[in-house]
Scaffold this motif. Structure first.
Motif, PDB file in Angstrom:
ATOM      1  N   LEU A  23       0.932  -1.262   0.009  1.00 20.97           N
ATOM      2  CA  LEU A  23      -0.151  -0.005   0.065  1.00 20.97           C
ATOM      3  C   LEU A  23       0.783   1.376  -0.033  1.00 20.97           C
ATOM      4  CD1 LEU A  23      -2.801   1.347   0.069  1.00 20.97           C
ATOM      5  CD2 LEU A  23      -2.587   1.158   2.563  1.00 20.97           C
ATOM      6  N   TRP A  24       2.131   1.152   1.005  1.00 21.49           N
ATOM      7  CA  TRP A  24       2.793   2.535   1.020  1.00 21.49           C
ATOM      8  C   TRP A  24       3.478   2.572  -0.508  1.00 21.49           C
ATOM      9  CZ3 TRP A  24       4.426   6.734   2.070  1.00 21.49           C
ATOM     10  CH2 TRP A  24       5.926   7.415   1.866  1.00 21.49           C
ATOM     11  N   GLY A  25       3.957   1.365  -1.102  1.00 24.64           N
ATOM     12  CA  GLY A  25       4.688   1.871  -2.213  1.00 24.64           C
ATOM     13  C   GLY A  25       3.825   2.175  -3.476  1.00 24.64           C
ATOM     14  N   ILE A  26       2.661   1.542  -3.352  1.00 20.03           N
ATOM     15  CA  ILE A  26       1.605   2.125  -4.411  1.00 20.03           C
ATOM     16  C   ILE A  26       1.350   3.569  -4.326  1.00 20.03           C
ATOM     17  CG2 ILE A  26      -0.572   1.819  -5.452  1.00 20.03           C
ATOM     18  CD1 ILE A  26      -0.386  -1.120  -4.875  1.00 20.03           C
ATOM     19  N   GLY A  27       1.313   3.854  -2.973  1.00 18.86           N
ATOM     20  CA  GLY A  27       0.790   5.322  -2.716  1.00 18.86           C
ATOM     21  C   GLY A  27       1.916   6.380  -3.112  1.00 18.86           C
ATOM     22  N   LEU A  28       3.131   5.991  -2.838  1.00 18.72           N
ATOM     23  CA  LEU A  28       4.273   6.928  -3.192  1.00 18.72           C
ATOM     24  C   LEU A  28       4.396   6.939  -4.628  1.00 18.72           C
ATOM     25  CD1 LEU A  28       6.513   8.598  -2.197  1.00 18.72           C
ATOM     26  CD2 LEU A  28       8.004   6.583  -2.136  1.00 18.72           C
ATOM     27  N   GLY A  29       4.301   5.519  -5.466  1.00 21.46           N
ATOM     28  CA  GLY A  29       4.430   5.659  -6.880  1.00 21.46           C
ATOM     29  C   GLY A  29       3.224   6.495  -7.529  1.00 21.46           C
ATOM     30  N   ALA A  30       1.943   6.520  -6.945  1.00 20.02           N
ATOM     31  CA  ALA A  30       0.999   7.163  -7.446  1.00 20.02           C
ATOM     32  C   ALA A  30       1.283   8.800  -7.170  1.00 20.02           C
ATOM     33  CB  ALA A  30      -0.288   6.883  -6.696  1.00 20.02           C
ATOM     34  N   LEU A  31       1.782   9.043  -6.265  1.00 18.74           N
ATOM     35  CA  LEU A  31       2.243  10.741  -5.868  1.00 18.74           C
ATOM     36  C   LEU A  31       3.273  10.880  -7.081  1.00 18.74           C
ATOM     37  CD1 LEU A  31       2.126  13.343  -4.276  1.00 18.74           C
ATOM     38  CD2 LEU A  31       4.022  12.140  -2.991  1.00 18.74           C
ATOM     39  N   CYS A  32       4.180  10.020  -7.370  1.00 17.47           N
ATOM     40  CA  CYS A  32       5.196  10.318  -8.173  1.00 17.47           C
ATOM     41  C   CYS A  32       4.387  10.506  -9.773  1.00 17.47           C
ATOM     42  CB  CYS A  32       6.381   9.189  -8.424  1.00 17.47           C
ATOM     43  SG  CYS A  32       7.623   9.421  -9.532  1.00 17.47           S
TER      44      CYS A  32
END
Length: 547
Positions: free
Chosen positions: A175-184
């Motif tokens: 979840l954290w990885g997808i969230g940070l990637g989505a912000l990118c």
């Protein structure tokens, strides 16, 4: 006399020939960003891994973690690091303590890279050469967005892997990885859209960074009180914070950044197809009177071109350091009450005999990292002038090459010193606002100790520009990040002094007990000056290189 209205011009279509398929288009775009993407991936993975290891070493029992929860509820701490969520676990602490900084780094990189791929390529004329093939502007932009999406996916994987490797929750890590990637991805799509609307590149960068800075300020305000927490729903940083990984794991908030990235990217593609190459929907007004200020010399012109970006850097860091100043009182009380936290900070090389001064010394070391990044960017702007061919036009006018680069390097150092002065003033204002037990000199002294590092990283950037210009930004920024991580977390992990001494950050002052020694100042400054001289000489002897 009757005049005939001219019909709107039909956009030129690519010349006949075999169409350039998506695969080669994607590869072309990816090659332009692969170095920066790799650096961001390493930064995300390394930062999260070290945060987890530090938590395990500093908070081994329930009592120490309960005191950490008490610190996390402080208003000043919440404003910077966010509402506490799962901070009594290694994963939750890593996201809470280091996630906000990683979001800022990733967002700025994605936005600036998107503008470079789009508006930057158009301003220098390379986009016209690409579009002379059987390729439309929308197809080229789609390839750029696809490459940036791949980089964003890599950011997510890099941010999640350390948690998985260290035995933390797989679901929360994903979840954290997808969230940070989505912000990118959101920042990249925003950069692509801004590049369609605003010209030239410098104006697009200013607008884009201004929007990101405004989003970060909204996050800070939202976290200042429970009554304002709803503001997290209106800005990208707040969307990622709302995910609450390693706690509630609210997957529904992923819809916001994913939808925003798709919408912004779609609008950018729509606008791109309806304008001419090199144009923009908005351009700076030309009705005002021209100013010839700083146009009497090549170095003066260079300073004028980059002055607006210096203002944005200064404003952004001033907001961050002002909040750091507001946190002084809460952290001092926490350090005095929590012996475990005090020992952890001391294991990282900080002097806690006077907690307020020790905290400011740590902040100074932290700020040396964005100062170094700024210097890499500043000298990197010079490299961009060479890559775009504009430097050729300057040097054929009788400008002495070595003298021009020497003055440009001096201007970069001066700009970094002004940046340091602005952040020092903001930090002082923050400490005064909460009546922190520190004097004005105790605020100034640790930041004054970063000056030798500014000389060092100026020299490293100039040396890289002289020897390997295509790596002008990557090398100094990478060395700064590695040096900071080595010194900050190497001591906490009990690495030997011989290894820690390789980091220039390790030789900064550990106030109040360990001021920076004259020998360290002399050695670091001498290395920086020697590197700058070598870079100037190398530039004077080599050929100019395009992109």
């Amino acid at each position: 006399m009757t005049t005939l209205a001219r019909a709107p011009a039909t956009p030129l279509r690519p010349a006949a020939g075999p169409e350039l398929r998506f695969g080669p288009r994607f590869v072309m775009s990816w090659r332009l960003i692969r170095r920066g993407a790799s650096l961001i991936w390493l930064t995300a993975a390394g930062y999260m891994a070290i945060e987890v290891l530090v938590f395990r070493g500093a908070y081994p029992d329930e009592a120490s973690r309960q005191k950490l929860l008490e610190l996390s509820t402080s208003t000043a701490v919440r404003m910077m690091q966010g509402v506490p969520s799962g901070v009594d676990t290694a994963g939750g602490f890593a996201v809470w303590d280091g996630g906000w900084m990683l979001m800022v780094i990733v967002g700025c990189w994605a936005l600036l890279t998107a503008i470079r791929l789009t508006r930057g390529e158009e301003d220098c004329g390379r986009a016209e050469l690409v579009l002379s093939r059987p390729l439309t502007a929308r197809q080229a932009l789609a390839a750029h967005l696809a490459a940036l999406a791949a980089a964003a996916a890599g950011v997510g994987v890099a941010a999640a892997l350390p948690f998985v490797a260290l035995g933390e929750s797989l679901t929360s890590a994903v979840l954290w990885g997808i969230g940070l990637g989505a912000l990118c991805a959101v920042a990249a799509a925003l950069g692509a859209l801004v590049a369609q609307v605003v010209a030239p590149r410098r104006a697009a960068v200013s607008v884009g960074l201004g929007l990101l800075a405004a989003a970060f300020v909204v996050r800070v305000v939202a976290n200042s009180a429970d009554g304002r927490i709803w503001l997290l729903t209106v800005a990208p940083f707040g969307w990622v914070e709302r995910l609450r990984p390693f706690s509630d794991n609210d997957w529904t908030w992923l819809l916001a950044p994913v939808a925003a990235a798709v919408i912004l990217g779609g609008v950018a593609l729509a606008v791109c197809g309806g304008r001419d190459t090199g144009s923009a929907l908005l351009r700076a007004a030309r009705s005002h009177r021209s100013s010839f200020r700083l146009l009497g010399s090549a170095p003066g012109f260079g300073w004028r071109l980059n002055s607006a970006a210096l203002v944005y850097w200064a404003l952004t860091l001033a907001v961050v350091t002002f909040v750091f100043g507001l946190m002084t009182g809460a952290l001092v009380e926490f350090i005095q009450d929590d012996e475990t936290y005090r020992k952890m900070l001391e294991s990282m090389g900080m002097d806690m005999s006077v907690p307020a001064v020790g905290y400011l010394s740590y902040i100074a070391k932290f700020l040396a990292l964005p100062f170094a990044a700024f210097l890499g960017w500043r000298v990197g702007a010079t490299r961009q002038e060479e890559a775009d061919g504009r430097l050729d036009n300057l040097l054929v006018r009788g400008v002495v090459r070595w003298r021009w680069l020497a003055i440009t390097a001096a201007h970069a150092l001066l700009a970094a010193l002004l940046l340091a002065a602005a952040t020092t003033a903001a930090l002082w204002a923050g400490t005064r606002a909460v009546d922190a037990p520190v004097t004005t000199w105790q605020v100034i002294e640790p930041l004054l100790g970063t000056v030798p590092l500014l000389v060092l990283f100026t020299g490293l950037a100039v040396l890289t520009f002289g020897i390997a210009p295509e790596l002008t930004v990557v090398v100094p920024v990478t060395l700064a990040v590695l040096g900071y991580l080595l010194d900050t977390f190497g001591a906490a992990l009990a690495w030997p002094d011989a290894v820690l001494g390789l980091s220039p950050f390790h030789h900064l002052a550990r106030l109040p007990g360990e001021p920076m020694t004259p020998a360290a100042v002399a050695v670091i400054t001498a290395i920086g000056l020697a590197a700058a001289i070598a870079g100037v000489v190398a530039f004077a002897r080599r050929d100019l290189r395009g992109a």
